[in-house]
Design a protein around this motif. Structure first.
Motif, PDB file in Angstrom:
ATOM      1  N   GLY A  48       0.750  -1.246   0.000  1.00 17.81           N
ATOM      2  CA  GLY A  48       0.000   0.000   0.000  1.00 17.81           C
ATOM      3  C   GLY A  48       0.778   1.292   0.000  1.00 17.81           C
ATOM      4  N   TYR A  49       2.115   1.244   0.067  1.00 11.29           N
ATOM      5  CA  TYR A  49       2.800   2.531   0.176  1.00 11.29           C
ATOM      6  C   TYR A  49       3.292   3.087  -1.146  1.00 11.29           C
ATOM      7  CZ  TYR A  49       7.540   0.506  -0.124  1.00 11.29           C
ATOM      8  OH  TYR A  49       8.669  -0.121  -0.558  1.00 11.29           O
ATOM      9  N   CYS A  50       3.577   2.205  -2.136  1.00 10.89           N
ATOM     10  CA  CYS A  50       4.218   2.730  -3.351  1.00 10.89           C
ATOM     11  C   CYS A  50       3.215   3.389  -4.287  1.00 10.89           C
ATOM     12  CB  CYS A  50       5.021   1.652  -4.061  1.00 10.89           C
ATOM     13  SG  CYS A  50       4.072   0.618  -5.203  1.00 10.89           S
ATOM     14  N   ARG A  51       1.955   3.084  -4.104  1.00 11.03           N
ATOM     15  CA  ARG A  51       0.876   3.764  -4.836  1.00 11.03           C
ATOM     16  C   ARG A  51       0.951   3.586  -6.352  1.00 11.03           C
ATOM     17  NH1 ARG A  51      -3.196   5.424  -1.219  1.00 11.03           N
ATOM     18  NH2 ARG A  51      -2.243   4.262   0.446  1.00 11.03           N
ATOM     19  N   ALA A  52       1.634   2.526  -6.799  1.00 11.09           N
ATOM     20  CA  ALA A  52       1.703   2.277  -8.232  1.00 11.09           C
ATOM     21  C   ALA A  52       0.443   1.567  -8.705  1.00 11.09           C
ATOM     22  CB  ALA A  52       2.933   1.430  -8.557  1.00 11.09           C
ATOM     23  N   CYS A  53      -0.324   0.993  -7.778  1.00  8.49           N
ATOM     24  CA  CYS A  53      -1.451   0.148  -8.174  1.00  8.49           C
ATOM     25  C   CYS A  53      -2.801   0.850  -7.990  1.00  8.49           C
ATOM     26  CB  CYS A  53      -1.420  -1.161  -7.392  1.00  8.49           C
ATOM     27  SG  CYS A  53      -1.744  -0.985  -5.630  1.00  8.49           S
ATOM     28  N   LEU A  54      -2.802   2.184  -7.960  1.00  6.70           N
ATOM     29  CA  LEU A  54      -4.061   2.902  -7.721  1.00  6.70           C
ATOM     30  C   LEU A  54      -5.061   2.664  -8.849  1.00  6.70           C
ATOM     31  CD1 LEU A  54      -2.755   6.366  -6.408  1.00  6.70           C
ATOM     32  CD2 LEU A  54      -3.476   4.364  -5.089  1.00  6.70           C
ATOM     33  N   VAL A  55      -6.300   2.382  -8.463  1.00  3.68           N
ATOM     34  CA  VAL A  55      -7.389   2.201  -9.426  1.00  3.68           C
ATOM     35  C   VAL A  55      -8.627   2.919  -8.901  1.00  3.68           C
ATOM     36  CG1 VAL A  55      -6.663  -0.027 -10.389  1.00  3.68           C
ATOM     37  CG2 VAL A  55      -7.996   0.028  -8.271  1.00  3.68           C
ATOM     38  N   GLU A  56      -9.645   3.033  -9.774  1.00  2.50           N
ATOM     39  CA  GLU A  56     -10.920   3.566  -9.322  1.00  2.50           C
ATOM     40  C   GLU A  56     -11.838   2.386  -9.035  1.00  2.50           C
ATOM     41  OE1 GLU A  56     -12.811   6.849 -11.673  1.00  2.50           O
ATOM     42  OE2 GLU A  56     -14.510   5.452 -11.674  1.00  2.50           O
ATOM     43  N   VAL A  57     -12.485   2.394  -7.852  1.00  2.00           N
ATOM     44  CA  VAL A  57     -13.407   1.314  -7.508  1.00  2.00           C
ATOM     45  C   VAL A  57     -14.782   1.906  -7.221  1.00  2.00           C
ATOM     46  CG1 VAL A  57     -13.927  -0.571  -5.907  1.00  2.00           C
ATOM     47  CG2 VAL A  57     -11.559  -0.114  -6.527  1.00  2.00           C
ATOM     48  N   ASN A  58     -15.783   1.478  -7.969  1.00  2.00           N
ATOM     49  CA  ASN A  58     -17.160   1.964  -7.816  1.00  2.00           C
ATOM     50  C   ASN A  58     -17.239   3.483  -7.675  1.00  2.00           C
ATOM     51  OD1 ASN A  58     -17.814  -0.697  -7.877  1.00  2.00           O
ATOM     52  ND2 ASN A  58     -18.360  -0.876  -5.715  1.00  2.00           N
ATOM     53  N   GLY A  59     -16.457   4.174  -8.489  1.00  2.00           N
ATOM     54  CA  GLY A  59     -16.540   5.636  -8.493  1.00  2.00           C
ATOM     55  C   GLY A  59     -15.650   6.330  -7.480  1.00  2.00           C
ATOM     56  N   ILE A  60     -14.921   5.561  -6.665  1.00  2.00           N
ATOM     57  CA  ILE A  60     -13.976   6.167  -5.718  1.00  2.00           C
ATOM     58  C   ILE A  60     -12.570   6.073  -6.322  1.00  2.00           C
ATOM     59  CG2 ILE A  60     -13.023   6.060  -3.374  1.00  2.00           C
ATOM     60  CD1 ILE A  60     -15.853   6.387  -2.913  1.00  2.00           C
ATOM     61  N   PRO A  61     -11.922   7.217  -6.543  1.00  2.00           N
ATOM     62  CA  PRO A  61     -10.610   7.172  -7.193  1.00  2.00           C
ATOM     63  C   PRO A  61      -9.479   6.842  -6.221  1.00  2.00           C
ATOM     64  CG  PRO A  61     -11.238   9.442  -6.777  1.00  2.00           C
ATOM     65  CD  PRO A  61     -12.379   8.587  -6.286  1.00  2.00           C
ATOM     66  N   ASN A  62      -8.325   6.496  -6.791  1.00  2.00           N
ATOM     67  CA  ASN A  62      -7.074   6.323  -6.042  1.00  2.00           C
ATOM     68  C   ASN A  62      -7.162   5.300  -4.917  1.00  2.00           C
ATOM     69  OD1 ASN A  62      -5.923   8.285  -7.689  1.00  2.00           O
ATOM     70  ND2 ASN A  62      -6.742   9.914  -6.405  1.00  2.00           N
ATOM     71  N   VAL A  63      -7.773   4.170  -5.226  1.00  3.55           N
ATOM     72  CA  VAL A  63      -7.845   3.069  -4.257  1.00  3.55           C
ATOM     73  C   VAL A  63      -6.640   2.154  -4.492  1.00  3.55           C
ATOM     74  CG1 VAL A  63      -9.169   1.026  -3.564  1.00  3.55           C
ATOM     75  CG2 VAL A  63     -10.366   3.134  -4.221  1.00  3.55           C
ATOM     76  N   PRO A  64      -5.813   1.921  -3.477  1.00  3.82           N
ATOM     77  CA  PRO A  64      -4.671   1.027  -3.661  1.00  3.82           C
ATOM     78  C   PRO A  64      -5.134  -0.429  -3.781  1.00  3.82           C
ATOM     79  CG  PRO A  64      -4.701   1.889  -1.406  1.00  3.82           C
ATOM     80  CD  PRO A  64      -5.855   2.511  -2.125  1.00  3.82           C
TER      81      PRO A  64
END
Lengths: 91, 480
Positions: free
Chosen positions: B65-81
């Motif tokens: 969870g710290y490197c933030r390379a895997c951020l995606v949008e989930v059900n309309g919420i952005p930047n979910v690791p």
């Protein structure tokens, strides 16, 4: 030639850091402002040590002379909604 | 109806309790223990989103969870690791910063021709006229923005305030050792850890460790992690997992933390402490070689986690990067798991005779170029980077603790008074304090606990602390 990425958040390359040091930037805080290292979503958790090492090598510094930039909260990302809903007041 | 039956047949019958989600409109089937990241990769999706500037492929990397390379949008919420988010039925996962999708992103042309767009020019407004500014801002947002604005509201509670005699931040070997001893000695202890399962890095290392065995009588780091977690629980430590301590405010003896409940909910936690032990561990050093950001290149912890937690089948060869003991341990771990490896190799930052100078591959890594006097290409499926690690010192640094460069580990550590104390009522332990081996990390946690007990007026611990401190000094020299 592929890019060697140093800061994965802001896409800063090894080449760019080396060039900046050659141009006379000798402080991590300055490199941060110039290149954006440490200002992305990971907040420097991957790039700072690498950039410090490149700086030491290119400028001929002893690594102990290198000052890290100022650290401020939050150390990990916190949704604004969490802070907005929290009852923080005291006394 | 026919379609549904087909789906059941393909995805398995309900008894197997598969979870269905979607990624950019495509179906992904996951098992209950999967994170969004492991589910996507098991279905062959390695590119989760695109980077901000050059729109390069981004995916799973650190696994915590710290490197933030895997951020995606989930059900309309952005930047979910994705790597620390559990799958839930019906999740709609979308890639970020891509037009139209991460797999095929038109904007990746910026990577080939970085001169095409001048960001400076855009910020200053396209040639001169005020009325084009709104347009250029729109364009900047499209090009360099991080996700879309939230389409849904998160669900955040009021938060809570907790008082603790001792707060331990970090549930790896050192934090667990400290917390369990202090609780056994009758103190009221709270422990927070950012992961869902306690045990830190040690939890993912099942191989025997001689130092740990000799000095602490545990067979392996994994066993130590399991045993210490059990002890902490039975001693009554108040444990909060999936909790990120984000701020330390020493004048108020307060730590602010965020308890993650799901990708869209959580609450604030303010812990007022009498004593604080920082055992925040360390981050991993990235590999330096061309295309070092291709999907399929992961850090040590992330790679181990796929195998240990997610039963991820590694097909094909793995190149290991790093020249220290961690790389050797990772290589041994992979070999024991039946994975074919090449390396460990150095990289551009090392003066080794065998270095990886580049990775290649179109959608994910498919090989490495190794320079060993002559250059050769070796086909690999993954690259696991286990170079070095450097202390997660943010909380200490925020609180004004002086930082000192430690030549032995090649990174800065918080400067302590020789007795692990960094502020009046704050101690450091574990790899944060610069200890490398498992045995030293665990011992430093115990030592920090001894010092807290001494501060609490338990004189009998002064002698114990002195003895442990001298053995720890000897241990440090041995493992350095």
């Amino acid at each position: 030639m592929g890019k060697v990425i140093v800061c994965f958040c802001e896409d800063v390359t090894l080449e760019e850091v080396r060039r900046a040091v050659k141009e006379g930037y000798r402080d991590l805080e300055h490199l941060k402002r110039l290149l954006g290292i440490g200002t992305g979503p990971c907040q420097g958790k991957q790039c700072l040590v690498t950039v410090a090492k490149i700086l030491a090598e290119e400028a001929g510094f002893d690594p102990s002379e290198i000052r890290l930039p100022t650290f401020r909260p939050p150390a990990r990302p916190v949704p604004l909604g969490v802070l907005a809903h929290a009852e923080l007041e005291e006394e | 109806m026919r379609f549904q039956l087909m789906t059941l047949w393909v995805m398995g019958f309900p008894g197997e309790s598969r979870i269905l989600l979607s990624f950019d409109g495509k179906r992904v089937s996951a098992s209950r223990g999967d994170t969004v990241a492991s589910a996507l990769m098991k279905s062959g999706f390695y590119t989760f989103s695109r980077s901000l500037k050059y729109h390069r492929r981004r995916g799973y990397k650190c696994g915590r969870g710290y490197c933030r390379a895997c951020l995606v949008e989930v059900n309309g919420i952005p930047n979910v690791p994705a790597c620390i988010t559990r799958v839930e039925e019906g999740m709609r996962v979308r890639s970020q910063n891509a037009l139209p999708s991460a797999e095929f992103d038109l904007l990746s042309v910026l990577d080939k021709f970085p001169g095409l767009v001048s960001y400076k020019g855009l910020y200053e407004g396209l040639p001169g006229k005020w009325f084009v500014w709104p347009l250029s801002w729109r364009l900047i947002e499209k090009l360099v923005g991080l996700g879309r604005f939230p389409q849904e509201h998160g669900d955040y509670g009021k938060g809570e305030r907790v008082e603790a005699e001792v707060l331990v931040v970090g549930g790896g070997l050192s934090g667990l050792a400290a917390a369990s001893l202090l609780a056994e000695e009758g103190l009221n202890v709270t422990l927070v850890d950012s992961m869902e399962t306690l045990g830190g890095y040690a939890r993912l290392d099942p191989l025997e460790d001689a130092g740990l065995h000799e000095r602490h009588e545990y067979e392996s780091p994994q066993e130590a992690a399991r045993e210490l977690s059990r002890r902490a629980r039975s001693a009554g430590v108040k444990i909060l997992t999936s909790t990120d301590a984000y701020g330390l405010y020493p004048s108020k003896n307060l730590v602010g933390a965020y308890v993650r409940e799901s990708y869209r909910s959580g609450r604030h936690l303010a812990v007022k402490f009498k004593y604080l032990i920082l055992a925040t561990g360390a981050y991993e050093e990235p590999g330096l070689f061309e295309n070092n950001d291709l999907p399929g290149i992961m850090y040590d912890y992330g790679f181990r986690r796929l195998i240990v937690d997610h039963d991820f089948k590694i097909s094909g060869r793995v190149a290991v990067v790093g020249r220290g003991w961690r790389a050797s341990r990772l290589a041994a771990f992979l070999e024991a798991a039946g994975v074919e490896i090449v390396g460990p190799y150095g990289d551009l930052s090392s003066k080794d005779s065998e270095r990886i100078i580049a990775a290649y591959g179109r959608k994910k890594v498919s090989g490495v170029i190794v320079d060993a006097g002559n250059r050769r290409r070796i086909g690999v499926e993954y690259i696991a980077v286990a170079k070095g690690f450097y202390p997660a010192l943010e909380l200490a640094a925020q609180a004004g603790v002086r930082l000192r460069f430690d030549a032995r580990i090649g990174a800065h550590v918080p400067e302590h008074d020789g007795k692990l104390r960094v502020l009046n009522n704050v101690w450091v332990a574990g790899s944060l304090a610069g200890y490398l081996s498992y045995a030293d990390r665990l011992a430093s946690g115990l030592l920090a606990a001894y010092y807290v007990l001494v501060a609490e007026g338990r004189r009998e611990y002064a002698e114990k602390a002195a003895a442990l401190a001298s053995s720890l000094r000897a241990g440090v020299l041995m493992s350095g």
